[in-house]
Design a protein around this motif. Sequence first.
Motif, mmCIF file in Angstrom:
data_model
loop_
_atom_site.group_PDB
_atom_site.id
_atom_site.type_symbol
_atom_site.label_atom_id
_atom_site.label_comp_id
_atom_site.label_asym_id
_atom_site.label_seq_id
_atom_site.Cartn_x
_atom_site.Cartn_y
_atom_site.Cartn_z
ATOM 1 N N PHE A 238 0.865 -1.182 0.000
ATOM 2 C CA PHE A 238 0.000 0.000 0.000
ATOM 3 C C PHE A 238 0.900 1.229 0.000
ATOM 4 N N GLU B 53 -4.473 -0.907 -2.549
ATOM 5 C CA GLU B 53 -3.665 -2.058 -2.203
ATOM 6 C C GLU B 53 -3.409 -2.852 -3.458
ATOM 7 N N GLN C 155 2.020 -4.643 3.250
ATOM 8 C CA GLN C 155 0.707 -4.727 3.885
ATOM 9 C C GLN C 155 0.634 -6.115 4.501
ATOM 10 N N SER D 268 -5.682 -10.228 3.263
ATOM 11 C CA SER D 268 -4.957 -9.454 2.256
ATOM 12 C C SER D 268 -5.555 -9.696 0.870
ATOM 13 N N TYR E 244 -10.195 -4.040 4.116
ATOM 14 C CA TYR E 244 -9.671 -2.988 3.243
ATOM 15 C C TYR E 244 -10.178 -1.618 3.694
ATOM 16 N N ARG F 41 -8.426 -0.519 6.853
ATOM 17 C CA ARG F 41 -7.050 -0.075 6.588
ATOM 18 C C ARG F 41 -7.034 1.271 5.869
ATOM 19 N N TRP G 74 -5.295 4.735 7.187
ATOM 20 C CA TRP G 74 -4.334 5.407 6.290
ATOM 21 C C TRP G 74 -4.726 6.858 6.082
#
Length: 154
Positions: free
Chosen positions: A37, A50, A117, A122, A140, A143, A147
């Motif tokens: 990422f 990602e 990541q 994942s 996702y 995350r 971020w």
Amino acid sequence: MKFKKSLQMAVCLIAISQSVSCNSQSTNSSNIQGNWFPEYLGDINEAYTEFYIDDTSVYYFNPTSETISANEYYITNSKLYFGKDNGDSAKLMGTVSIKNDTLTIVNEAGNSSFLKQNELPSLEDLINDDTSLDIFFEGYITREAVWNENKYKP
């Protein structure tokens, strides 16, 4: 459009890290394999994304359409190319390097950095059918939110 640029840059960075080992001793595509990422770089990275790199392809997740796209790649002399290794239609994406789980791609547009990541599930898990789209997407989104909260912090 911004998402597509971030995706292209992510792919470039991944290829760069595959071309240089973690110890910068050799060029090896296995070094860039994994989930990545964008590093927190302020407004340079306008969108979170990602991507997953295996030994032949870079996979991107599009959260808007909830789809995965892929590009074949290869690395020669630390240079990352998208396309087949036949030289005819391959596109140079930049020079790649990897150090301490940071993938860097350098090209005429500048430097782009990507971080490993490691959280689950994942994109690799989704591609390999080890998780469902719903479970991956929930991770996702979490995350991405973290971020976005952190990308402008000093």
